[in-house]
Scaffold this active site. Structure first.
Site, mmCIF file in Angstrom:
data_model
loop_
_atom_site.group_PDB
_atom_site.id
_atom_site.type_symbol
_atom_site.label_atom_id
_atom_site.label_comp_id
_atom_site.label_asym_id
_atom_site.label_seq_id
_atom_site.Cartn_x
_atom_site.Cartn_y
_atom_site.Cartn_z
ATOM 1 N N HIS A 227 0.844 -1.206 0.000
ATOM 2 C CA HIS A 227 0.000 0.000 0.000
ATOM 3 C C HIS A 227 0.880 1.257 0.000
ATOM 4 C CE1 HIS A 227 -2.958 -2.763 2.257
ATOM 5 N NE2 HIS A 227 -3.517 -2.531 1.102
ATOM 6 N N LYS B 183 -15.366 -7.448 5.420
ATOM 7 C CA LYS B 183 -14.245 -8.284 5.856
ATOM 8 C C LYS B 183 -14.227 -8.417 7.367
ATOM 9 C CE LYS B 183 -11.400 -7.194 1.899
ATOM 10 N NZ LYS B 183 -10.161 -6.643 1.384
ATOM 11 N N ARG C 201 -2.522 -5.778 -9.034
ATOM 12 C CA ARG C 201 -1.306 -6.536 -8.736
ATOM 13 C C ARG C 201 -1.096 -7.681 -9.708
ATOM 14 N NH1 ARG C 201 -3.161 -8.113 -3.106
ATOM 15 N NH2 ARG C 201 -5.052 -7.983 -4.357
ATOM 16 N N SER D 232 -3.139 -7.818 2.789
ATOM 17 C CA SER D 232 -3.231 -7.698 4.251
ATOM 18 C C SER D 232 -3.550 -9.042 4.893
ATOM 19 C CB SER D 232 -4.297 -6.669 4.618
ATOM 20 O OG SER D 232 -3.966 -5.429 4.050
HETATM 21 N N1 COA Z 1 -0.279 -3.897 -1.925
HETATM 22 C C1 COA Z 1 -0.660 -4.719 -0.955
HETATM 23 N N2 COA Z 1 -1.893 -5.170 -0.807
HETATM 24 C C2 COA Z 1 -2.773 -4.732 -1.695
HETATM 25 C C3 COA Z 1 -2.460 -3.877 -2.735
HETATM 26 C C4 COA Z 1 -1.137 -3.456 -2.840
HETATM 27 N N3 COA Z 1 -0.735 -2.655 -3.810
HETATM 28 N N4 COA Z 1 -3.571 -3.646 -3.454
HETATM 29 C C5 COA Z 1 -4.537 -4.348 -2.871
HETATM 30 N N5 COA Z 1 -4.060 -4.999 -1.818
HETATM 31 C C6 COA Z 1 -4.744 -5.928 -0.947
HETATM 32 C C7 COA Z 1 -5.528 -5.292 0.144
HETATM 33 O O1 COA Z 1 -4.782 -5.209 1.331
HETATM 34 C C8 COA Z 1 -6.670 -6.259 0.281
HETATM 35 O O2 COA Z 1 -6.210 -7.364 1.030
HETATM 36 P P1 COA Z 1 -7.214 -8.266 1.885
HETATM 37 O O3 COA Z 1 -8.288 -8.743 0.956
HETATM 38 O O4 COA Z 1 -6.343 -9.329 2.371
HETATM 39 O O5 COA Z 1 -7.762 -7.360 2.951
HETATM 40 C C9 COA Z 1 -6.907 -6.726 -1.135
HETATM 41 O O6 COA Z 1 -5.650 -6.614 -1.747
HETATM 42 C C10 COA Z 1 -7.822 -5.834 -1.909
HETATM 43 O O7 COA Z 1 -9.032 -5.928 -1.345
HETATM 44 P P2 COA Z 1 -10.235 -5.080 -1.897
HETATM 45 O O8 COA Z 1 -11.461 -5.616 -1.269
HETATM 46 O O9 COA Z 1 -10.141 -4.938 -3.346
HETATM 47 O O10 COA Z 1 -9.895 -3.646 -1.415
HETATM 48 P P3 COA Z 1 -9.893 -3.078 -0.018
HETATM 49 O O11 COA Z 1 -10.414 -3.990 1.030
HETATM 50 O O12 COA Z 1 -8.526 -2.573 0.177
HETATM 51 O O13 COA Z 1 -10.942 -1.861 -0.204
HETATM 52 C C11 COA Z 1 -12.981 -0.719 -0.764
HETATM 53 C C12 COA Z 1 -12.219 -2.045 -0.772
HETATM 54 C C13 COA Z 1 -13.096 -0.175 0.645
HETATM 55 C C14 COA Z 1 -12.240 0.310 -1.610
HETATM 56 C C15 COA Z 1 -14.376 -0.985 -1.399
HETATM 57 O O14 COA Z 1 -14.980 -2.050 -0.701
HETATM 58 C C16 COA Z 1 -15.284 0.219 -1.360
HETATM 59 O O15 COA Z 1 -15.185 1.092 -2.180
HETATM 60 N N6 COA Z 1 -16.208 0.273 -0.380
HETATM 61 C C17 COA Z 1 -17.154 1.368 -0.223
HETATM 62 C C18 COA Z 1 -18.563 0.965 -0.642
HETATM 63 C C19 COA Z 1 -18.759 1.216 -2.111
HETATM 64 O O16 COA Z 1 -18.611 2.311 -2.625
HETATM 65 N N7 COA Z 1 -19.119 0.151 -2.816
HETATM 66 C C20 COA Z 1 -19.319 0.176 -4.228
HETATM 67 C C21 COA Z 1 -18.014 -0.028 -4.926
HETATM 68 S S1 COA Z 1 -18.265 -0.703 -6.522
#
Ligand code: COA
Length: 174
Positions: free
Chosen positions: A17, A41, A90, A128
């Site tokens: 991140h 989550k 990724r 994560s």
């Molecule tokens: N380096 C390390 N880890 C990374 C990464 C990077 N460059 N890019 C992504 N990841 C990881 C994250 O840590 C996460 O790991 P986890 O699943 O083990 O927790 C995973 O990859 C990505 O998960 P994701 O669910 O895609 O994203 P997020 O949990 O980080 O965030 C939100 C998701 C919060 C952005 C999304 O749920 C959201 O927008 N929520 C608001 C509600 C909304 O608007 N919904 C409609 C959207 S269509």
């Protein structure tokens, strides 16, 4: 003035991140890291803990603000007056999910663009939950998180273990 949002759960923030944020700030004047409060989550860290770790990990960067958000991401972006959402891709496996999210967000808010960045190869496979899993099993995660996050993970694992090991008292007091 280009303002962008980098959203996530950050449970906890990893060097993957941090790498993304460092790349994103090069392309915008202001970056808001949005920490999602409500998430489907099963998170280990409270919102406040996640925010604190994100702030600490990004304290070396200027023009980066860390905020909590609830509800739709696009509503948060509008509230913050941000025109861009930053997401990382990724691996190929990320693509379909990210495309879906980007297209839905575009339908919800046509004026907001999603921009994708490629992470550094060494963090291309980090997430994560992988970091939490390895830490819980006693593996070395020092290369994936900051020292502060490493300590927070150790403390969290110890407190979770303590809670699990503490026998529950029955309602009758037994
Ligand atoms: N380096 C390390 N880890 C990374 C990464 C990077 N460059 N890019 C992504 N990841 C990881 C994250 O840590 C996460 O790991 P986890 O699943 O083990 O927790 C995973 O990859 C990505 O998960 P994701 O669910 O895609 O994203 P997020 O949990 O980080 O965030 C939100 C998701 C919060 C952005 C999304 O749920 C959201 O927008 N929520 C608001 C509600 C909304 O608007 N919904 C409609 C959207 S269509």
């Amino acid at each position: 003035m280009k303002k962008a949002i980098y959203p996530g759960t950050f449970d906890p923030i990893t060097k993957g991140h941090i790498d993304m944020v460092q790349r994103a700030v090069k392309g915008c004047d202001e970056l808001v890291v949005g920490v999602a409060r409500s998430t489907p989550k099963n998170v280990w860290f409270t919102t406040e803990e996640r925010v604190e770790l994100v702030r600490d990990a990004l304290s070396h960067l200027v023009n980066v603000e860390v905020c909590v958000f609830e509800g739709l991401l696009v509503d948060f972006a509008r509230k913050m007056d941000a025109g861009f959402l930053i997401r990382g891709v990724r691996a190929f496996s990320d693509f379909e999910y990210e495309l879906q999210m980007a297209l839905i967000n575009r339908k919800l808010a046509p004026e907001i663009e999603t921009m994708f960045l490629m992470p550094a190869e060494e963090y291309g496979y980090v997430s994560s939950s992988r970091v939490r899993e390895i830490a819980a099993l006693g593996g070395d995660i020092g290369r994936y998180v900051t020292p502060r996050t490493l300590q927070a993970l150790k403390d969290k694992i110890a407190s979770r273990k303590e809670t699990k090991d503490t026998p529950r008292r029955s309602a009758a007091g037994g």
